[in-house]
Design a protein around this motif. Structure first.
Motif, mmCIF file in Angstrom:
data_model
loop_
_atom_site.group_PDB
_atom_site.id
_atom_site.type_symbol
_atom_site.label_atom_id
_atom_site.label_comp_id
_atom_site.label_asym_id
_atom_site.label_seq_id
_atom_site.Cartn_x
_atom_site.Cartn_y
_atom_site.Cartn_z
ATOM 1 N N VAL A 1 8.846 5.174 1.712
ATOM 2 C CA VAL A 1 8.740 3.793 2.227
ATOM 3 C C VAL A 1 7.475 3.147 1.654
ATOM 4 N N TYR A 2 7.280 1.877 2.018
ATOM 5 C CA TYR A 2 6.138 1.114 1.505
ATOM 6 C C TYR A 2 5.509 0.349 2.657
ATOM 7 N N THR A 3 4.186 0.285 2.674
ATOM 8 C CA THR A 3 3.500 -0.535 3.674
ATOM 9 C C THR A 3 3.281 -1.918 3.072
ATOM 10 N N LEU A 4 3.968 -2.897 3.638
ATOM 11 C CA LEU A 4 3.934 -4.271 3.120
ATOM 12 C C LEU A 4 3.048 -5.136 4.005
ATOM 13 N N LYS A 5 2.080 -5.803 3.397
ATOM 14 C CA LYS A 5 1.200 -6.696 4.146
ATOM 15 C C LYS A 5 1.441 -8.135 3.698
ATOM 16 N N ASP A 6 1.783 -8.993 4.658
ATOM 17 C CA ASP A 6 1.936 -10.428 4.418
ATOM 18 C C ASP A 6 0.549 -11.053 4.541
ATOM 19 N N MET A 7 -0.012 -11.502 3.405
ATOM 20 C CA MET A 7 -1.398 -11.989 3.389
ATOM 21 C C MET A 7 -1.554 -13.318 4.120
ATOM 22 N N ASN A 8 -0.495 -14.074 4.228
ATOM 23 C CA ASN A 8 -0.579 -15.362 4.925
ATOM 24 C C ASN A 8 -0.563 -15.177 6.442
ATOM 25 N N LEU A 9 0.283 -14.252 6.907
ATOM 26 C CA LEU A 9 0.406 -14.024 8.358
ATOM 27 C C LEU A 9 -0.524 -12.929 8.858
ATOM 28 N N GLY A 10 -0.994 -12.076 7.914
ATOM 29 C CA GLY A 10 -1.855 -10.967 8.318
ATOM 30 C C GLY A 10 -1.088 -9.828 8.958
ATOM 31 N N GLU A 11 0.239 -9.845 8.849
ATOM 32 C CA GLU A 11 1.080 -8.824 9.471
ATOM 33 C C GLU A 11 1.385 -7.706 8.488
ATOM 34 N N GLN A 12 1.581 -6.495 9.008
ATOM 35 C CA GLN A 12 1.787 -5.314 8.167
ATOM 36 C C GLN A 12 2.923 -4.473 8.753
ATOM 37 N N SER A 13 3.827 -3.979 7.883
ATOM 38 C CA SER A 13 4.935 -3.154 8.371
ATOM 39 C C SER A 13 5.397 -2.201 7.274
ATOM 40 N N LYS A 14 6.055 -1.096 7.719
ATOM 41 C CA LYS A 14 6.606 -0.143 6.770
ATOM 42 C C LYS A 14 8.050 -0.545 6.473
ATOM 43 N N VAL A 15 8.398 -0.609 5.172
ATOM 44 C CA VAL A 15 9.735 -1.078 4.771
ATOM 45 C C VAL A 15 10.297 -0.190 3.671
ATOM 46 N N THR A 16 11.624 -0.211 3.547
ATOM 47 C CA THR A 16 12.279 0.439 2.412
ATOM 48 C C THR A 16 12.165 -0.476 1.191
ATOM 49 N N LEU A 17 12.550 0.043 0.037
ATOM 50 C CA LEU A 17 12.496 -0.779 -1.176
ATOM 51 C C LEU A 17 13.407 -1.994 -1.049
ATOM 52 N N GLU A 18 14.591 -1.796 -0.466
ATOM 53 C CA GLU A 18 15.526 -2.916 -0.296
ATOM 54 C C GLU A 18 14.933 -3.982 0.629
ATOM 55 N N ASP A 19 14.307 -3.525 1.724
ATOM 56 C CA ASP A 19 13.685 -4.473 2.655
ATOM 57 C C ASP A 19 12.472 -5.164 2.007
ATOM 58 N N LEU A 20 11.762 -4.426 1.159
ATOM 59 C CA LEU A 20 10.607 -5.005 0.457
ATOM 60 C C LEU A 20 11.072 -6.148 -0.443
ATOM 61 N N LEU B 1 0.851 -1.192 0.000
ATOM 62 C CA LEU B 1 0.000 0.000 0.000
ATOM 63 C C LEU B 1 0.887 1.242 0.000
ATOM 64 N N VAL B 2 0.619 2.158 -0.907
ATOM 65 C CA VAL B 2 1.388 3.405 -1.011
ATOM 66 C C VAL B 2 0.419 4.579 -1.032
ATOM 67 N N GLY B 3 0.453 5.395 0.037
ATOM 68 C CA GLY B 3 -0.370 6.603 0.112
ATOM 69 C C GLY B 3 0.512 7.831 0.206
ATOM 70 N N GLU B 4 -0.088 8.971 0.560
ATOM 71 C CA GLU B 4 0.652 10.234 0.654
ATOM 72 C C GLU B 4 1.820 10.131 1.635
ATOM 73 N N GLN B 5 1.573 9.520 2.815
ATOM 74 C CA GLN B 5 2.600 9.431 3.855
ATOM 75 C C GLN B 5 3.779 8.564 3.393
ATOM 76 N N GLU B 6 3.471 7.419 2.748
ATOM 77 C CA GLU B 6 4.530 6.526 2.267
ATOM 78 C C GLU B 6 5.400 7.242 1.232
ATOM 79 N N MET B 7 4.750 7.984 0.318
ATOM 80 C CA MET B 7 5.522 8.696 -0.711
ATOM 81 C C MET B 7 6.407 9.761 -0.071
#
Length: 461
Positions: free
Chosen positions: A436-455, A426-432
């Motif tokens: 950074v990027y908000t990455l959601k793991d659909m299997n675990l249901g977990e969500q975190s903000k990451v850099t492109l390298e971490d993504l 998910l990329v909104g105004e704040q992420e831009m």
């Protein structure tokens, strides 16, 4: 009213999951073909009718799909057909005016045509593989279609029995790679069948004899004997077959039984020698998962097989016909004018193998996964920012995409769920703003903000 769409009988559409499964089988077989030194060729989907007709026997000819000529071919005034033939309306006579081309029935006869046509460009022995669709006007049923793929490997220009040994190993390698354990490679020899026919005084009725014998498992001994009698095979000859009906046990013991039956037939004894050679070599080399089994009732393709005959059956408990077959043909190219070029080949029944792997749940889970990460679309600015990350992910070999429309969040998440995409970004105004990027793991249901390298690392791990 609009016409309701549909596919012709005996044909199918394939969804993305099915195509992925089929490609998995294709790539596995192709990989093994290449390990054994086979080279790829392709031939046209249709051939001249004269190339195909008369090569498969009367029954095979009936199953060849003819292609209608274009134009007003039944108008005698245009000179396309004689007035006499037009008036007579004889279907056999009219065929030459109506159709001059046909869809290929298999890959073997087109291959023979290819070898003859390109003989000056080929280095013999020539090892080729071919993976293409074929068509047969058969009655559709489970595992039998009117359009289906064949995966063939052939060697022409060598009479060496080491080729047969290699094909047994090739079958074993492919089914081992597919994790399809418990397959049985049945083998027989045309010379043995000819020898048996000779011994019982039915050499002139070889096809009738073998067609009846081939039904032994289906209709039983007595019915087979009755059919042979109706085909003109003498009772005295049928009585000589009694030991054949009782043959069982291991490869070696069956061969010993055949020796007694075929003691007066030179052709039969030659067939026994060839089977001995193949079995001894395989016994020494060993097979990983398949079993080599002698089946004296096996009689497929007698119109062109001259030596070894192969047929592969699925593991016990799977209700399926043969999933492969082939054999030795000493003069197949002779039908096109090139004499004394021996060949041997085998074929894999892709469609049936697919059904068997499905039934046994043997497809790897990963083969049906496509997109690994999808970016939610919140608008044009966010989409452009996201596409920079999508591009970077793709350059890292990761399958990534952007949802094309700025639809409601729920709709986009449902789309990701239904396609079983493991990661959503998910990329909104704040992420831009924070890059950074908000990455959601659909299997675990977990969500975190990451850099492109971490993504990239998270999706790859």
């Amino acid at each position: 009213m609009a016409q309701k769409p549909g596919t012709p009988k005996g044909t199918r559409d394939f969804n993305p999951e099915q195509v992925a499964k089929r490609n998995y089988i294709f790539s596995t077989i192709k990989s093994e073909f290449q390990k054994f030194g086979f080279q790829p060729i392709e031939t046209p989907s249709f051939e001249n009718s004269s190339t195909l007709m008369g090569k498969y026997g009367e029954e095979g000819d009936r199953l060849i799909f003819k292609i209608l000529n274009s134009g007003d071919y039944l108008n005698p005034k245009k000179g396309a057909i004689s007035e006499e033939d037009y008036v007579e309306r004889n279907s056999n006579t009219l065929t030459k005016y109506i159709s001059e081309k046909a869809l290929r029935y298999d890959l073997t006869v087109p291959f023979a045509r290819y070898v003859v046509q390109h003989q000056n460009e080929i280095e013999f022995p020539f090892k080729r593989y071919q993976i293409q669709p074929v068509w047969r006007a058969d009655r559709p049923q489970k595992g039998r279609f009117r359009e289906f793929f064949q995966c063939d490997a052939d060697v022409v220009g060598s009479k060496s029995l080491w080729q047969e040994v290699e094909f047994v190993q090739l079958y074993d390698n492919v089914f081992t790679a597919l994790n399809l354990k418990g397959t049985t490679i049945k083998i027989n020899n045309r010379k043995i069948l000819s020898g048996i026919a000779e011994v019982i005084g039915a050499s002139d009725k070889l096809i009738d004899f073998t067609v009846a014998l081939d039904k032994l498992d289906k209709i039983g001994e007595e019915k087979v004997k009755e059919e042979m009698l109706t085909k003109g095979i003498p009772q005295e000859g049928i009585d000589k077959l009694q030991p054949l009906f009782n043959i069982s046990g291991e490869f070696g013991s069956q061969i010993e039984s055949l020796k007694g039956i075929l003691s007066t037939s030179e052709d039969g004894k030659k067939g026994i020698e060839e089977l001995y050679f193949i079995n001894d070599a395989i016994s020494t080399l060993g097979l990983k998962t398949a079993t080599l089994q002698l089946d004296v009732t096996l009689a497929r393709g007698l119109n062109y097989y001259t030596g070894a005959i192969f047929e592969v059956s699925a593991p016990e408990g799977v209700n399926m016909g043969s999933i492969g077959g082939g054999g030795r043909y000493d003069d197949l190219t002779g039908i096109f004018g090139l004499k004394d070029v021996s060949g041997v080949g085998i074929s894999f029944g892709l469609d049936r193998i697919e059904i068997v792997l499905d039934q046994l749940n043997l497809f790897p889970e990963t083969i049906t996964k496509s997109t690994e990460v999808i970016f939610i679309n919140f608008g044009d600015k966010e989409a452009l920012f996201s596409l920079k990350a999508v591009k970077a992910l793709r350059e890292e070999g990761i399958s990534a995409e952007l949802y094309p429309d700025a639809a409601k969040m729920k709709k986009q998440m449902n789309y990701a769920n239904k396609r079983e995409i493991p990661f959503v970004v998910l990329v909104g105004e704040q992420e831009m703003s924070d890059n950074v990027y908000t990455l959601k793991d659909m299997n675990l249901g977990e969500q975190s903000k990451v850099t492109l390298e971490d993504l990239i690392s998270a999706v790859k791990s």
